[in-house]
Design a protein around this motif. Structure first.
Motif, short mmCIF file in Angstrom:
data_model
loop_
_atom_site.label_atom_id
_atom_site.label_comp_id
_atom_site.label_asym_id
_atom_site.label_seq_id
_atom_site.Cartn_x
_atom_site.Cartn_y
_atom_site.Cartn_z
N MET A 46 0.84 -1.20 0.00
CA MET A 46 0.00 0.00 0.00
C MET A 46 0.87 1.25 0.00
O MET A 46 1.90 1.31 0.67
N ARG A 47 0.42 2.25 -0.74
CA ARG A 47 1.08 3.55 -0.71
C ARG A 47 0.35 4.47 0.27
O ARG A 47 -0.72 4.13 0.78
N ILE A 48 0.93 5.63 0.52
CA ILE A 48 0.41 6.51 1.57
C ILE A 48 -1.04 6.91 1.32
O ILE A 48 -1.88 6.83 2.23
N LYS A 49 -1.36 7.30 0.11
CA LYS A 49 -2.73 7.73 -0.18
C LYS A 49 -3.72 6.58 -0.04
O LYS A 49 -4.87 6.78 0.36
N GLU A 50 -3.29 5.37 -0.35
CA GLU A 50 -4.15 4.20 -0.18
C GLU A 50 -4.40 3.93 1.30
O GLU A 50 -5.51 3.57 1.70
N ILE A 51 -3.36 4.10 2.11
CA ILE A 51 -3.49 3.91 3.55
C ILE A 51 -4.45 4.94 4.13
O ILE A 51 -5.34 4.62 4.93
N PHE A 52 -4.29 6.18 3.70
CA PHE A 52 -5.16 7.25 4.20
C PHE A 52 -6.61 7.01 3.77
O PHE A 52 -7.54 7.17 4.57
N LYS A 53 -6.80 6.63 2.53
CA LYS A 53 -8.14 6.35 2.03
C LYS A 53 -8.80 5.23 2.83
O LYS A 53 -10.00 5.29 3.14
N LYS A 54 -8.02 4.22 3.18
CA LYS A 54 -8.53 3.11 3.98
C LYS A 54 -8.99 3.61 5.35
O LYS A 54 -10.05 3.20 5.85
N ALA A 55 -8.21 4.51 5.95
CA ALA A 55 -8.57 5.07 7.26
C ALA A 55 -9.89 5.82 7.18
O ALA A 55 -10.77 5.65 8.05
N ILE A 56 -10.05 6.63 6.16
CA ILE A 56 -11.28 7.41 6.01
C ILE A 56 -12.48 6.49 5.80
O ILE A 56 -13.55 6.68 6.40
N GLU A 57 -12.31 5.47 4.97
CA GLU A 57 -13.40 4.52 4.71
C GLU A 57 -13.80 3.79 5.99
O GLU A 57 -14.99 3.60 6.25
N MET A 58 -12.82 3.39 6.77
CA MET A 58 -13.12 2.70 8.03
C MET A 58 -13.85 3.64 8.99
O MET A 58 -14.77 3.23 9.71
N GLY A 59 -13.44 4.91 8.99
CA GLY A 59 -14.10 5.90 9.84
C GLY A 59 -15.55 6.10 9.45
O GLY A 59 -16.43 6.21 10.31
N ILE A 60 -15.81 6.14 8.16
CA ILE A 60 -17.19 6.31 7.67
C ILE A 60 -18.05 5.11 8.05
O ILE A 60 -19.19 5.26 8.49
N GLU A 61 -17.50 3.92 7.88
CA GLU A 61 -18.26 2.70 8.19
C GLU A 61 -18.62 2.61 9.67
O GLU A 61 -19.64 2.03 10.03
N ALA A 62 -17.78 3.20 10.53
CA ALA A 62 -18.02 3.13 11.97
C ALA A 62 -18.76 4.36 12.50
O ALA A 62 -19.07 4.43 13.69
N ASP A 63 -19.04 5.31 11.65
CA ASP A 63 -19.62 6.59 12.06
C ASP A 63 -21.06 6.42 12.57
O ASP A 63 -21.86 5.71 11.97
N PHE A 64 -21.39 7.09 13.68
CA PHE A 64 -22.73 7.03 14.25
C PHE A 64 -23.79 7.50 13.24
O PHE A 64 -24.94 7.07 13.30
N ARG A 65 -23.41 8.38 12.34
CA ARG A 65 -24.36 8.95 11.38
C ARG A 65 -24.67 8.01 10.24
O ARG A 65 -25.62 8.25 9.48
N GLY A 66 -23.87 6.95 10.09
CA GLY A 66 -24.03 6.06 8.95
C GLY A 66 -23.45 6.70 7.70
O GLY A 66 -23.22 7.91 7.65
N ARG A 67 -23.19 5.89 6.69
CA ARG A 67 -22.60 6.40 5.45
C ARG A 67 -23.47 7.51 4.83
O ARG A 67 -22.95 8.53 4.37
N GLU A 68 -24.77 7.30 4.84
CA GLU A 68 -25.66 8.29 4.24
C GLU A 68 -25.56 9.63 4.95
O GLU A 68 -25.53 10.69 4.32
N GLY A 69 -25.50 9.58 6.28
CA GLY A 69 -25.38 10.81 7.05
C GLY A 69 -24.08 11.55 6.77
O GLY A 69 -24.06 12.78 6.67
N VAL A 70 -22.99 10.80 6.64
CA VAL A 70 -21.69 11.40 6.34
C VAL A 70 -21.71 12.04 4.96
O VAL A 70 -21.20 13.15 4.76
N MET A 71 -22.31 11.35 3.99
CA MET A 71 -22.38 11.88 2.63
C MET A 71 -23.20 13.17 2.58
O MET A 71 -22.91 14.07 1.79
#
Length: 316
Positions: free
Chosen positions: A1-26
């Protein structure tokens, strides 16, 4: 993995765990896009374009000195210049990952605090009350971080040619979801039961050994928990201390907090809300570990530093 891929993974994991749900984050991102479209040309020149794609502006890539496949990461809770010097001394670190925000991420810490309104609403506090009381606290935090020297560590990373990023709210979302799911599954009846449950989690158990583990700060082990809320685990930093009265009215009996100021503690006590402060170091470590495990699964070696209690859940 490169840096941007690692960062993208972090953001995706954060969205999946977000209390607001993916729709709320969007919806939050869409609202920002609409605001951007209405800006003047002059305003657009200084607008942070990352805000249109990244819902967690306290998490950033700060420096890419060399864009390469990442094999070894130095990860810590709070990265400053001294940790960068450690990375340089070790010599074979491809990327340094901080949990706490630095640079532009620290400057934008207040941006993520709106999340707390949705969490409070999830637990029964009317959204208008949550937003009203959080608004003044968000403004207070924004004023506070504005005075700081944000770029110190970032500048050092550039001079030392070290790759640097941080993962704050996404990791905090992960620990909040982890604890929420565990508590809802086990349904602890009393504060002592809840404390014991936390101490079964390796990060909290290890922290307890060094005096940094979970503690009951309001209430006693025999107190019944009532409704347990994770209102002080994610969303930037502490919310408004004026919220405790409203939380009590909403039927919240116990709060699991990452950390509390003295003012927050006093207001919680006056509102007869039980509080377990889970601990800053172990809570941050748990969230980071859940993220770092995904890197380990991809063959990246993790070197912990700066307070990170590294517990791997990757099956060997």
């Amino acid at each position: 993995m490169r840096i941007k891929e690692i960062f993208k993974k972090a953001i995706e994991m954060g969205i999946e765990a977000d209390f607001r749900g993916r729709e709320g984050v969007m919806k939050v991102l869409e609202r920002k896009r609409k605001k951007y479209e209405k800006l003047s040309k002059k305003e657009k020149e200084i607008f942070d374009l990352e805000a249109l794609e990244n819902p967690y502006l306290d998490s950033r890539i700060y420096n890419i000195a060399e864009d390469k496949e990442i094999k070894k990461v130095l990860a810590g809770i709070h990265i400053e210049v001294e940790e960068l010097l450690v990375a340089k001394e070790l010599g074979n670190i491809d990327l340094v990952i901080s949990h706490h925000p630095i640079g532009k991420g620290l400057a934008n810490l207040a941006d993520v605090m709106e999340l707390q309104c949705d969490i409070l609403n999830y637990y029964g506090v009317p959204i208008n009350i949550a937003e009203g009381l959080m608004k003044e606290r968000i403004e207070e935090v924004a004023r506070g971080v504005h005075a700081l020297i944000h770029q110190k560590t970032v500048d050092a990373a550039k001079l030392l040619k070290i790759n640097l990023m941080n993962v704050h709210t996404p990791a905090d979302n992960l620990v909040a979801k982890f604890l929420k799911d565990l508590i809802e599954k086990e349904k602890p009846e009393r504060l002592g039961d809840l404390l014991d449950l936390l101490l079964e989690i390796p990060e909290y158990k290890e922290a307890a050994k060094i005096g940094a583990g979970p503690k009951i700060t309001v209430g006693s082990p025999e107190n019944r928990c009532g409704k347990i809320a994770l209102t002080e685990v994610t969303g930037g930093t502490e919310g408004s201390p004026k919220l405790y009265e409203k939380m009590a009215i909403a039927g919240i009996g116990t709060i699991v907090s990452m950390h509390q100021t003295e003012e927050h503690w006093k207001m919680a006590k006056e509102s007869h809300i039980n509080v377990i402060v889970a601990g800053h170091t172990p809570s941050d470590s748990l969230g980071m570990n859940l993220f770092l495990d995904e890197l380990e699964k991809r063959g990246i070696e993790i070197v912990p530093c700066s307070g990170l209690i590294r517990i791997s859940r990757v099956k060997k």
